[in-house]
Design a protein around this motif. Structure first.
Motif, PDB file in Angstrom:
ATOM      1  N   HIS A   1       0.744  -1.239  -0.120  1.00  0.00           N
ATOM      2  CA  HIS A   1       0.109   0.039   0.070  1.00  0.00           C
ATOM      3  C   HIS A   1       1.003   1.114  -0.143  1.00  0.00           C
ATOM      4  O   HIS A   1       0.759   2.284  -0.815  1.00  0.00           O
ATOM      5  CB  HIS A   1      -0.671   0.050   1.044  1.00  0.00           C
TER       6      HIS A   1
ATOM      7  N   ALA B   1      -6.225  -3.377  -7.324  1.00  0.00           N
ATOM      8  CA  ALA B   1      -6.708  -4.659  -6.519  1.00  0.00           C
ATOM      9  C   ALA B   1      -5.268  -5.487  -6.181  1.00  0.00           C
ATOM     10  O   ALA B   1      -4.675  -5.504  -6.998  1.00  0.00           O
ATOM     11  CB  ALA B   1      -7.561  -5.229  -7.123  1.00  0.00           C
TER      12      ALA B   1
ATOM     13  N   ILE C   1      -7.362  -7.511  -1.333  1.00  0.00           N
ATOM     14  CA  ILE C   1      -8.428  -5.987  -1.449  1.00  0.00           C
ATOM     15  C   ILE C   1      -8.723  -5.841  -2.924  1.00  0.00           C
ATOM     16  O   ILE C   1      -7.758  -5.873  -3.557  1.00  0.00           O
ATOM     17  CB  ILE C   1      -7.485  -4.893  -0.481  1.00  0.00           C
ATOM     18  N   GLY C   2      -9.836  -5.697  -2.979  1.00  0.00           N
ATOM     19  CA  GLY C   2     -10.374  -5.265  -4.520  1.00  0.00           C
ATOM     20  C   GLY C   2     -10.748  -6.696  -5.176  1.00  0.00           C
ATOM     21  O   GLY C   2     -11.204  -7.525  -4.626  1.00  0.00           O
TER      22      GLY C   2
ATOM     23  N   SER D   1     -11.943 -11.714  -0.912  1.00  0.00           N
ATOM     24  CA  SER D   1     -11.285 -10.442  -0.809  1.00  0.00           C
ATOM     25  C   SER D   1     -12.109  -9.383  -0.285  1.00  0.00           C
ATOM     26  O   SER D   1     -13.559  -9.462  -0.108  1.00  0.00           O
ATOM     27  CB  SER D   1     -10.967 -10.001  -2.305  1.00  0.00           C
ATOM     28  N   HIS D   2     -11.576  -8.176   0.126  1.00  0.00           N
ATOM     29  CA  HIS D   2     -12.577  -7.084   0.805  1.00  0.00           C
ATOM     30  C   HIS D   2     -12.310  -5.703  -0.032  1.00  0.00           C
ATOM     31  O   HIS D   2     -11.415  -5.582  -0.815  1.00  0.00           O
ATOM     32  CB  HIS D   2     -11.838  -6.735   2.159  1.00  0.00           C
ATOM     33  N   PRO D   3     -13.355  -4.946   0.031  1.00  0.00           N
ATOM     34  CA  PRO D   3     -13.641  -3.670  -0.752  1.00  0.00           C
ATOM     35  C   PRO D   3     -12.354  -2.798  -0.247  1.00  0.00           C
ATOM     36  O   PRO D   3     -11.570  -2.935   0.708  1.00  0.00           O
ATOM     37  CB  PRO D   3     -14.920  -3.045  -0.172  1.00  0.00           C
ATOM     38  N   GLY D   4     -12.056  -2.142  -1.252  1.00  0.00           N
ATOM     39  CA  GLY D   4     -10.960  -0.985  -1.143  1.00  0.00           C
ATOM     40  C   GLY D   4     -10.086  -0.953  -2.394  1.00  0.00           C
ATOM     41  O   GLY D   4      -9.945  -1.608  -3.493  1.00  0.00           O
TER      42      GLY D   4
ATOM     43  N   VAL E   1      -5.985  -0.505  -3.064  1.00  0.00           N
ATOM     44  CA  VAL E   1      -4.590  -0.393  -2.153  1.00  0.00           C
ATOM     45  C   VAL E   1      -3.704   0.488  -3.013  1.00  0.00           C
ATOM     46  O   VAL E   1      -3.724   0.854  -4.173  1.00  0.00           O
ATOM     47  CB  VAL E   1      -3.966  -1.861  -2.483  1.00  0.00           C
TER      48      VAL E   1
ATOM     49  N   GLN F   1      -6.999   3.943  -0.534  1.00  0.00           N
ATOM     50  CA  GLN F   1      -7.634   3.476   0.790  1.00  0.00           C
ATOM     51  C   GLN F   1      -8.533   2.173   0.840  1.00  0.00           C
ATOM     52  O   GLN F   1      -9.132   1.635  -0.230  1.00  0.00           O
ATOM     53  CB  GLN F   1      -8.719   4.820   1.129  1.00  0.00           C
ATOM     54  N   TYR F   2      -8.253   1.477   2.169  1.00  0.00           N
ATOM     55  CA  TYR F   2      -8.982   0.368   2.602  1.00  0.00           C
ATOM     56  C   TYR F   2      -8.722  -0.004   3.782  1.00  0.00           C
ATOM     57  O   TYR F   2      -7.986   0.510   4.741  1.00  0.00           O
ATOM     58  CB  TYR F   2      -8.165  -0.956   1.694  1.00  0.00           C
ATOM     59  N   ARG F   3      -9.796  -0.755   4.342  1.00  0.00           N
ATOM     60  CA  ARG F   3      -9.739  -1.265   5.834  1.00  0.00           C
ATOM     61  C   ARG F   3      -8.890  -2.310   6.082  1.00  0.00           C
ATOM     62  O   ARG F   3      -8.787  -3.392   5.283  1.00  0.00           O
ATOM     63  CB  ARG F   3     -11.130  -1.364   6.174  1.00  0.00           C
TER      64      ARG F   3
END
Length: 337
Positions: free
Chosen positions: A212, A222, A240-241, A258-261, A263, A266-268
């Motif tokens: 990141h 992603a 992520i993505g 995978s999770h939203p965001g 890299v 911004q991502y959690r």
């Protein structure tokens, strides 16, 4: 086995008329020579490529040859023949001298003897045939890893990137899909790959943080990291993505979430997820240039073929054609003790 493999685009040679057979032979032979194959080994490549291209024209009217250099302690060459014909009787075609349409009839059995690695999948959707070549005198263990990577419209810049690191019985894989396509997406992907290669076996969450930071200032993308420890028989995954990832075993298929965001933007922060008892399974990772609604079990026997065959079949049948696309397939049971 300690090894690092880096992104490389698959070279695609269209086979649509007889004039392209000689062109394919020359391109493949030249690539073999660039990989330090001697005249005899380059000749083996030329013979097989000629037969494969001729078979495509005779049996399917058109198709493609996919070429890829295989890095390692000893460099190799991968040639995959792909078509959408009606398939063929594999048992008959293994016999030398068998030819239904006037090719040389050297037979798939002879091709098998020319190439150190040979595998094929054929059904009514078409045929994908894999050959891998190494110098004759080299002692090489084939890596059961397949990658098919293509940029949109054959752009020299590709916004997808993949990296593979092997250290003893540990495997670490990175896949990045830079936002969009073209040079700016490629810049983002290369920045992330640079960070990964500094410490590919580090904690996945911390590794994602490093990626990141390295991708900050680019358009981002992603990212997914998968790490397999054969000694512990466990895979750890963080994504992520829109990188897709699937574990496929004899009894079940597991999607890796995978999770939203984005890299680099911004991502959690999230922890890596562990998946136990993965030995003997296939790991398939792919960018969103590939449709996600595929099921390997719709292709009887395909999951037992070489991972390079699987990657090529998925690219052939599920490429969206609107973005860069990467498909990476590996068998998790193959790491050395």
């Amino acid at each position: 086995m300690d090894l690092k493999l880096h992104s490389s685009l698959t070279q695609v040679l269209a086979i649509e008329d007889t004039s392209q057979v000689g062109h394919a032979r020359r391109i493949a032979q030249r690539l073999a020579e660039q990989l330090a194959f001697d005249a005899t080994d380059s000749g083996r490549v030329a013979l097989v490529v000629t037969e494969l291209a001729s078979n495509i024209l005779k049996h399917a009217s058109n198709g493609e040859l996919h070429l890829r250099a295989l890095p390692g302690a000893v460099a190799g060459l991968e040639v995959i023949a792909i078509d959408r014909g009606q398939g063929f009787d594999l048992h008959d075609c293994m016999a030398d001298g068998f030819s239904t349409r006037g090719t040389q009839g050297i037979g798939l059995g002879s091709i098998l003897r020319q190439a150190q690695v040979f595998d094929v999948h054929t059904d009514n959707r078409g045929t994908v045939l894999l050959t891998r070549f190494y110098p004759r005198l080299a002692s090489v263990k084939d890596l059961r890893l397949g990658v098919s990577q293509h940029s949109l419209h054959n752009d020299p810049a590709c916004g997808d990137a993949w990296e593979v690191a092997i250290q003893g019985r540990q495997l670490s894989i990175l896949m990045i899909d830079g936002l969009g396509h073209g040079p700016d997406a490629e810049e983002a992907a290369k920045a992330g790959a640079f960070a990964f290669n500094r410490d590919p076996f580090g904690d996945p969450g911390l590794l994602l943080d490093d990626i990141h930071r390295e991708m900050h200032g680019t358009r981002g993308g992603a990212v997914a990291v998968a790490q397999f420890d054969a000694a512990q028989d466990q895979l750890r995954f963080i994504g992520i993505g829109n990188i897709g990832a699937t574990l496929i075993g004899e009894e079940k298929t597991r999607g890796l979430a995978s999770h939203p965001g984005i890299v680099g933007l911004q991502y959690r922060k999230i922890p890596a997820v562990g998946y136990p008892q993965c030995a003997g399974q296939l790991l398939i990772m792919y960018s969103d240039g590939l449709q996600s609604r595929w099921n390997l079990r719709d292709y009887p026997g395909l999951m037992y073929r070489h991972p390079a065959i699987i990657a090529a079949v998925l690219h052939r049948d599920y490429c969206r054609g609107r973005d860069d696309v990467t498909v990476l397939v590996t068998a998790l049971e193959t790491l050395d003790d």
